[in-house]
Design a protein around this motif. Structure first.
Motif, PDB file in Angstrom:
ATOM      1  N   VAL A 197      72.779   0.637  49.167  1.00  0.00           N
ATOM      2  CA  VAL A 197      72.355   1.652  48.198  1.00  0.00           C
ATOM      3  C   VAL A 197      73.332   2.831  48.218  1.00  0.00           C
ATOM      4  O   VAL A 197      73.553   3.472  47.190  1.00  0.00           O
ATOM      5  N   GLU A 198      73.946   3.075  49.364  1.00  0.00           N
ATOM      6  CA  GLU A 198      74.934   4.157  49.450  1.00  0.00           C
ATOM      7  C   GLU A 198      76.122   3.896  48.529  1.00  0.00           C
ATOM      8  O   GLU A 198      76.658   4.833  47.928  1.00  0.00           O
ATOM      9  N   GLU A 199      76.496   2.628  48.388  1.00  0.00           N
ATOM     10  CA  GLU A 199      77.589   2.282  47.468  1.00  0.00           C
ATOM     11  C   GLU A 199      77.212   2.602  46.024  1.00  0.00           C
ATOM     12  O   GLU A 199      78.055   3.039  45.245  1.00  0.00           O
ATOM     13  N   VAL A 200      75.967   2.368  45.671  1.00  0.00           N
ATOM     14  CA  VAL A 200      75.487   2.709  44.324  1.00  0.00           C
ATOM     15  C   VAL A 200      75.641   4.217  44.110  1.00  0.00           C
ATOM     16  O   VAL A 200      76.147   4.668  43.075  1.00  0.00           O
ATOM     17  N   LEU A 201      75.226   4.998  45.103  1.00  0.00           N
ATOM     18  CA  LEU A 201      75.295   6.456  44.999  1.00  0.00           C
ATOM     19  C   LEU A 201      76.738   6.956  44.935  1.00  0.00           C
ATOM     20  O   LEU A 201      77.014   7.978  44.312  1.00  0.00           O
ATOM     21  N   GLU A 202      77.654   6.243  45.564  1.00  0.00           N
ATOM     22  CA  GLU A 202      79.068   6.618  45.522  1.00  0.00           C
ATOM     23  C   GLU A 202      79.714   6.239  44.190  1.00  0.00           C
ATOM     24  O   GLU A 202      80.528   6.981  43.654  1.00  0.00           O
ATOM     25  N   LYS A 203      79.346   5.081  43.668  1.00  0.00           N
ATOM     26  CA  LYS A 203      80.020   4.562  42.466  1.00  0.00           C
ATOM     27  C   LYS A 203      79.589   5.271  41.195  1.00  0.00           C
ATOM     28  O   LYS A 203      80.418   5.576  40.339  1.00  0.00           O
ATOM     29  N   TYR A 204      78.286   5.502  41.043  1.00  0.00           N
ATOM     30  CA  TYR A 204      77.771   6.029  39.792  1.00  0.00           C
ATOM     31  C   TYR A 204      77.440   7.510  39.899  1.00  0.00           C
ATOM     32  O   TYR A 204      76.982   7.987  40.935  1.00  0.00           O
ATOM     33  N   SER A 205      77.634   8.209  38.794  1.00  0.00           N
ATOM     34  CA  SER A 205      77.199   9.606  38.716  1.00  0.00           C
ATOM     35  C   SER A 205      75.678   9.632  38.624  1.00  0.00           C
ATOM     36  O   SER A 205      75.040   8.608  38.360  1.00  0.00           O
ATOM     37  N   LEU A 206      75.099  10.796  38.828  1.00  0.00           N
ATOM     38  CA  LEU A 206      73.643  10.920  38.725  1.00  0.00           C
ATOM     39  C   LEU A 206      73.162  10.522  37.336  1.00  0.00           C
ATOM     40  O   LEU A 206      72.133   9.867  37.195  1.00  0.00           O
ATOM     41  N   GLU A 207      73.912  10.889  36.327  1.00  0.00           N
ATOM     42  CA  GLU A 207      73.547  10.528  34.950  1.00  0.00           C
ATOM     43  C   GLU A 207      73.580   9.013  34.763  1.00  0.00           C
ATOM     44  O   GLU A 207      72.678   8.436  34.156  1.00  0.00           O
ATOM     45  N   GLU A 208      74.612   8.362  35.299  1.00  0.00           N
ATOM     46  CA  GLU A 208      74.713   6.907  35.174  1.00  0.00           C
ATOM     47  C   GLU A 208      73.571   6.208  35.916  1.00  0.00           C
ATOM     48  O   GLU A 208      73.019   5.222  35.419  1.00  0.00           O
ATOM     49  N   ILE A 209      73.211   6.722  37.079  1.00  0.00           N
ATOM     50  CA  ILE A 209      72.099   6.142  37.842  1.00  0.00           C
ATOM     51  C   ILE A 209      70.819   6.239  37.024  1.00  0.00           C
ATOM     52  O   ILE A 209      70.076   5.265  36.890  1.00  0.00           O
ATOM     53  N   ALA A 210      70.566   7.411  36.450  1.00  0.00           N
ATOM     54  CA  ALA A 210      69.353   7.607  35.652  1.00  0.00           C
ATOM     55  C   ALA A 210      69.343   6.686  34.436  1.00  0.00           C
ATOM     56  O   ALA A 210      68.328   6.057  34.122  1.00  0.00           O
ATOM     57  N   GLU A 211      70.479   6.582  33.740  1.00  0.00           N
ATOM     58  CA  GLU A 211      70.559   5.739  32.545  1.00  0.00           C
ATOM     59  C   GLU A 211      70.362   4.264  32.878  1.00  0.00           C
ATOM     60  O   GLU A 211      69.629   3.553  32.189  1.00  0.00           O
ATOM     61  N   ARG A 212      71.005   3.790  33.942  1.00  0.00           N
ATOM     62  CA  ARG A 212      70.880   2.383  34.326  1.00  0.00           C
ATOM     63  C   ARG A 212      69.451   2.058  34.734  1.00  0.00           C
ATOM     64  O   ARG A 212      68.890   1.042  34.332  1.00  0.00           O
ATOM     65  N   ALA A 213      68.863   2.922  35.549  1.00  0.00           N
ATOM     66  CA  ALA A 213      67.487   2.694  35.990  1.00  0.00           C
ATOM     67  C   ALA A 213      66.539   2.699  34.797  1.00  0.00           C
ATOM     68  O   ALA A 213      65.635   1.864  34.714  1.00  0.00           O
ATOM     69  N   ASP A 214      66.757   3.605  33.865  1.00  0.00           N
ATOM     70  CA  ASP A 214      65.917   3.674  32.673  1.00  0.00           C
ATOM     71  C   ASP A 214      66.029   2.384  31.861  1.00  0.00           C
ATOM     72  O   ASP A 214      65.027   1.838  31.403  1.00  0.00           O
ATOM     73  N   ARG A 215      67.243   1.876  31.707  1.00  0.00           N
ATOM     74  CA  ARG A 215      67.436   0.612  30.966  1.00  0.00           C
ATOM     75  C   ARG A 215      66.713  -0.541  31.646  1.00  0.00           C
ATOM     76  O   ARG A 215      66.064  -1.351  30.993  1.00  0.00           O
ATOM     77  N   TYR A 216      66.839  -0.625  32.972  1.00  0.00           N
ATOM     78  CA  TYR A 216      66.151  -1.699  33.695  1.00  0.00           C
ATOM     79  C   TYR A 216      64.639  -1.572  33.545  1.00  0.00           C
ATOM     80  O   TYR A 216      63.948  -2.557  33.339  1.00  0.00           O
ATOM     81  N   GLN A 217      64.126  -0.348  33.643  1.00  0.00           N
ATOM     82  CA  GLN A 217      62.684  -0.141  33.527  1.00  0.00           C
ATOM     83  C   GLN A 217      62.198  -0.455  32.116  1.00  0.00           C
ATOM     84  O   GLN A 217      61.135  -1.059  31.945  1.00  0.00           O
TER      85      GLN A 217
END
Length: 89
Positions: free
Chosen positions: A51-71
């Motif tokens: 999960v740390e790699e996810v936090l390093e690779k994506y910006s906070l905005e990208e994390i929110a957008e990706r999670a929103d799409r999956y949900q």
């Protein structure tokens, strides 16, 4: 997923290295949960080892957008299943 979210939360707290307000802690939990969701859904594609790699690779905005799409996709799938079940009855 809870364990991965905890790792993400600890990682974010480590990166900040300062006291957090209650609101900041809540925000970090939301970010960590979204990052854990992305980790679990994308690890099959061998994109991430943690999960740390996810936090390093994506910006906070990208994390929110990706999670929103999956949900949204998950909710859409469940709505489609309900519609199909209703048609069968």
């Amino acid at each position: 997923m809870e364990e991965q979210a905890r790792k993400g939360y600890d990682y974010l707290c480590f990166r900040v290295r300062q006291g957090l307000s209650a609101q900041e802690k809540e925000s970090f939990w939301a970010i960590a949960n979204n990052a854990a969701l992305i980790f679990f859904l994308e690890r099959s594609e061998l994109k991430f080892c943690s999960v740390e790699e996810v936090l390093e690779k994506y910006s906070l905005e990208e994390i929110a957008e990706r999670a929103d799409r999956y949900q949204q996709r998950e909710c859409g799938d469940k709505i489609g299943e309900k519609d199909e079940d209703q048609r069968k009855n």
